[in-house]
Design a protein around this motif. Structure first.
Motif, PDB file in Angstrom:
ATOM      1  N   GLN A 185       0.968  -1.106   0.097  1.00  0.00           N
ATOM      2  CA  GLN A 185       0.098   0.228   0.175  1.00  0.00           C
ATOM      3  C   GLN A 185       0.816   1.246   0.058  1.00  0.00           C
ATOM      4  O   GLN A 185       0.567   2.317  -0.772  1.00  0.00           O
ATOM      5  N   LEU A 186       1.942   1.234   0.861  1.00  0.00           N
ATOM      6  CA  LEU A 186       2.778   2.242   0.827  1.00  0.00           C
ATOM      7  C   LEU A 186       3.573   2.541  -0.450  1.00  0.00           C
ATOM      8  O   LEU A 186       3.757   3.844  -0.963  1.00  0.00           O
ATOM      9  N   ALA A 187       4.042   1.429  -1.036  1.00  0.00           N
ATOM     10  CA  ALA A 187       4.626   1.519  -2.164  1.00  0.00           C
ATOM     11  C   ALA A 187       3.883   1.947  -3.381  1.00  0.00           C
ATOM     12  O   ALA A 187       4.347   3.118  -4.118  1.00  0.00           O
ATOM     13  N   ALA A 247      13.082  -0.881  -6.499  1.00  0.00           N
ATOM     14  CA  ALA A 247      12.964   0.315  -6.832  1.00  0.00           C
ATOM     15  C   ALA A 247      12.385   1.436  -6.040  1.00  0.00           C
ATOM     16  O   ALA A 247      12.931   2.581  -5.938  1.00  0.00           O
ATOM     17  N   VAL A 248      11.349   1.098  -5.521  1.00  0.00           N
ATOM     18  CA  VAL A 248      10.626   2.075  -4.213  1.00  0.00           C
ATOM     19  C   VAL A 248      11.687   2.070  -3.114  1.00  0.00           C
ATOM     20  O   VAL A 248      12.002   3.051  -2.545  1.00  0.00           O
ATOM     21  N   SER A 264       2.182   6.771  -6.730  1.00  0.00           N
ATOM     22  CA  SER A 264       1.137   7.634  -7.273  1.00  0.00           C
ATOM     23  C   SER A 264       1.449   9.077  -6.994  1.00  0.00           C
ATOM     24  O   SER A 264       1.216  10.320  -7.850  1.00  0.00           O
ATOM     25  N   LEU A 265       1.830   9.441  -5.719  1.00  0.00           N
ATOM     26  CA  LEU A 265       2.318  10.689  -5.340  1.00  0.00           C
ATOM     27  C   LEU A 265       3.377  11.319  -6.415  1.00  0.00           C
ATOM     28  O   LEU A 265       3.291  12.223  -6.669  1.00  0.00           O
ATOM     29  N   LEU A 266       4.341  10.460  -6.727  1.00  0.00           N
ATOM     30  CA  LEU A 266       5.440  10.803  -7.524  1.00  0.00           C
ATOM     31  C   LEU A 266       4.790  11.208  -8.968  1.00  0.00           C
ATOM     32  O   LEU A 266       5.295  12.004  -9.561  1.00  0.00           O
ATOM     33  N   GLU A 288       2.041  12.056  -9.848  1.00  0.00           N
ATOM     34  CA  GLU A 288       1.340  13.335  -9.970  1.00  0.00           C
ATOM     35  C   GLU A 288       1.994  14.540 -10.343  1.00  0.00           C
ATOM     36  O   GLU A 288       1.720  15.389 -10.796  1.00  0.00           O
ATOM     37  N   PHE A 289       3.305  14.167 -10.169  1.00  0.00           N
ATOM     38  CA  PHE A 289       4.436  15.570 -10.304  1.00  0.00           C
ATOM     39  C   PHE A 289       5.238  14.896 -11.376  1.00  0.00           C
ATOM     40  O   PHE A 289       6.520  15.849 -11.522  1.00  0.00           O
ATOM     41  N   GLY A 290       4.879  13.925 -12.307  1.00  0.00           N
ATOM     42  CA  GLY A 290       5.923  13.729 -13.509  1.00  0.00           C
ATOM     43  C   GLY A 290       6.860  12.831 -13.334  1.00  0.00           C
ATOM     44  O   GLY A 290       7.932  12.818 -14.011  1.00  0.00           O
ATOM     45  N   HIS A 291       7.067  12.114 -12.182  1.00  0.00           N
ATOM     46  CA  HIS A 291       8.137  11.299 -11.546  1.00  0.00           C
ATOM     47  C   HIS A 291       7.863   9.809 -11.709  1.00  0.00           C
ATOM     48  O   HIS A 291       6.538   9.493 -10.947  1.00  0.00           O
ATOM     49  N   ILE A 292       8.432   8.829 -12.273  1.00  0.00           N
ATOM     50  CA  ILE A 292       7.965   7.432 -12.639  1.00  0.00           C
ATOM     51  C   ILE A 292       9.113   6.485 -12.063  1.00  0.00           C
ATOM     52  O   ILE A 292      10.128   6.874 -12.479  1.00  0.00           O
ATOM     53  N   LEU A 293       8.842   5.631 -11.257  1.00  0.00           N
ATOM     54  CA  LEU A 293       9.796   4.837 -10.652  1.00  0.00           C
ATOM     55  C   LEU A 293       9.576   3.507 -11.435  1.00  0.00           C
ATOM     56  O   LEU A 293       8.695   3.080 -12.179  1.00  0.00           O
ATOM     57  N   PRO A 294      10.827   2.681 -11.584  1.00  0.00           N
ATOM     58  CA  PRO A 294      10.837   1.758 -12.377  1.00  0.00           C
ATOM     59  C   PRO A 294      10.018   0.488 -11.440  1.00  0.00           C
ATOM     60  O   PRO A 294       9.657   0.578 -10.605  1.00  0.00           O
ATOM     61  N   ILE A 295       9.446  -0.749 -12.211  1.00  0.00           N
ATOM     62  CA  ILE A 295       8.788  -1.739 -11.706  1.00  0.00           C
ATOM     63  C   ILE A 295       9.525  -2.305 -10.673  1.00  0.00           C
ATOM     64  O   ILE A 295      10.792  -2.642 -10.591  1.00  0.00           O
TER      65      ILE A 295
END
Length: 339
Positions: A134-136, A156-157, A141-143, A145-152
């Motif tokens: 849930q935290l991940a 990565a998180v 989702s928060l990132l 919203e500001f245009g930042h994408i984390l790898p799968i």
């Protein structure tokens, strides 16, 4: 008149007991406070006591056995057909008393305190894993919203959370970065707790001869082996390996009628946790079979090649459950399935 069978409807504070004689005549049906329950059963001669398998039922089963009673737990779903009408504690206790006397009733083995303690670690770890997921998702989702994408991947998180706490903040408003910092701190804390729970489970698995034996089966690690041993206890309570697979909900739902056999999807009844662990373990083995068929047995390679992927993994989990039964009941080492 002597009491022969008692139906006990469990509760937090006020319990209901329904007692009958050998010929079925009702002797009592009354409510008893928790503090007086054991004292009440001490006054009864050794008799058959039926309870629904629910919260605290294993504890009370152990306590009543110490008093010399024969205690049997039943799935609540199997007791429900014996409820005549309405819903009350007295009606439920009567239904339990009736159900426990049925010759075809299926019962639940009473777990020991050690079994429940080990399973408590599993449940706590499973909760922490779900909270981490849930935290991940919240961090991602928060990132986003500001245009930042984390790898799968959860790794990565974790890597991002460490960088964020070290001061490497993404280009975001200060408020959002502050919230992200709290979430990253919680995420890493959960990671540490999950690792600690996993280590405790691994230590238990290494101390159990049955768990060590199961760990030699491909696709079963210490967590799965520990969960199986702690949950099942004596595997001889199941007549065959198919009974164990059915108890885990890995057998097809039978809707046959009129001489026509109709088998549907798996029932998904029974212990969801072990079923999930087996399917996940067999999924990793199926992935290996797709990438390197020469590293797995012929049966696994063929079913992965011929069947849809998820169908193959569930079939492998079904076969693994049957092998688990054979290994636990016969104390045999793992043997690869014949082609």
């Amino acid at each position: 008149m002597t009491v022969k069978t008692v139906g006990l409807d469990l509760a937090k504070d006020v319990f209901q007991v329904h007692g009958i004689s050998e010929n079925g005549r009702v002797i009592f049906n009354r409510a008893i406070k928790r503090a007086k329950l054991l004292a009440f059963f001490e006054t009864l001669p050794p008799c058959l006591v039926g309870m629904e398998a629910c919260g605290s039922s294993h504890h009370w089963g152990r306590q009543l056995r110490k008093l010399g009673h024969e205690v049997k737990l039943m799935p609540a779903g199997y007791v429900k057909p014996y409820v005549k009408r309405g819903k009350s504690d007295a009606v439920d206790a009567e239904a339990i008393c009736e159900a426990v006397r049925r010759p075809t009733m299926r019962f639940v083995e009473i777990k020991t305190e050690d079994q429940q303690a080990i399973l408590a670690i599993h449940r706590t770890r499973d909760l922490a894993v779900r909270q981490r997921t849930q935290l991940a998702n919240m961090i991602r989702s928060l990132l986003r919203e500001f245009g930042h994408i984390l790898p799968i991947g959860i790794e990565a998180v974790a890597a991002f959370a460490k960088r964020h706490l070290d001061g490497d903040h993404p280009d975001m408003p200060e408020i959002a970065n502050g919230l992200l910092g709290v979430q990253c701190y919680q995420f890493l804390g959960l990671n540490e707790r999950i690792a600690g729970y996993s280590k405790m489970i691994e230590q238990h698995a290494m101390m159990s001869a049955d768990a060590r034996r199961l760990m030699r089966m491909p696709g079963i690690g210490p967590i799965t082996a520990s969960a199986i041993v702690a949950t099942i206890g004596d595997a001889k309570q199941f007549r065959t390996g198919r009974d164990l697979a059915a108890w885990l909900g890995l057998t097809p739902l039978n809707k046959s009628s009129g001489g026509k056999e109709r088998l549907g999807k798996i029932t998904k009844q029974g212990d969801r946790y072990i079923r999930k662990l087996l399917v996940v373990g067999m999924t990793s083995r199926a992935v290996m079979a797709k990438r390197s068929p020469q590293k797995v047995d012929l049966w696994t390679a063929k079913i992965v090649a011929d069947k849809p992927f998820r169908l193959a993994t569930v079939a492998m989990a079904n076969k693994a459950a049957r092998a688990v039964w054979a290994m636990l009941t016969k104390k045999q080492e793992y043997r690869q399935p014949a082609f």
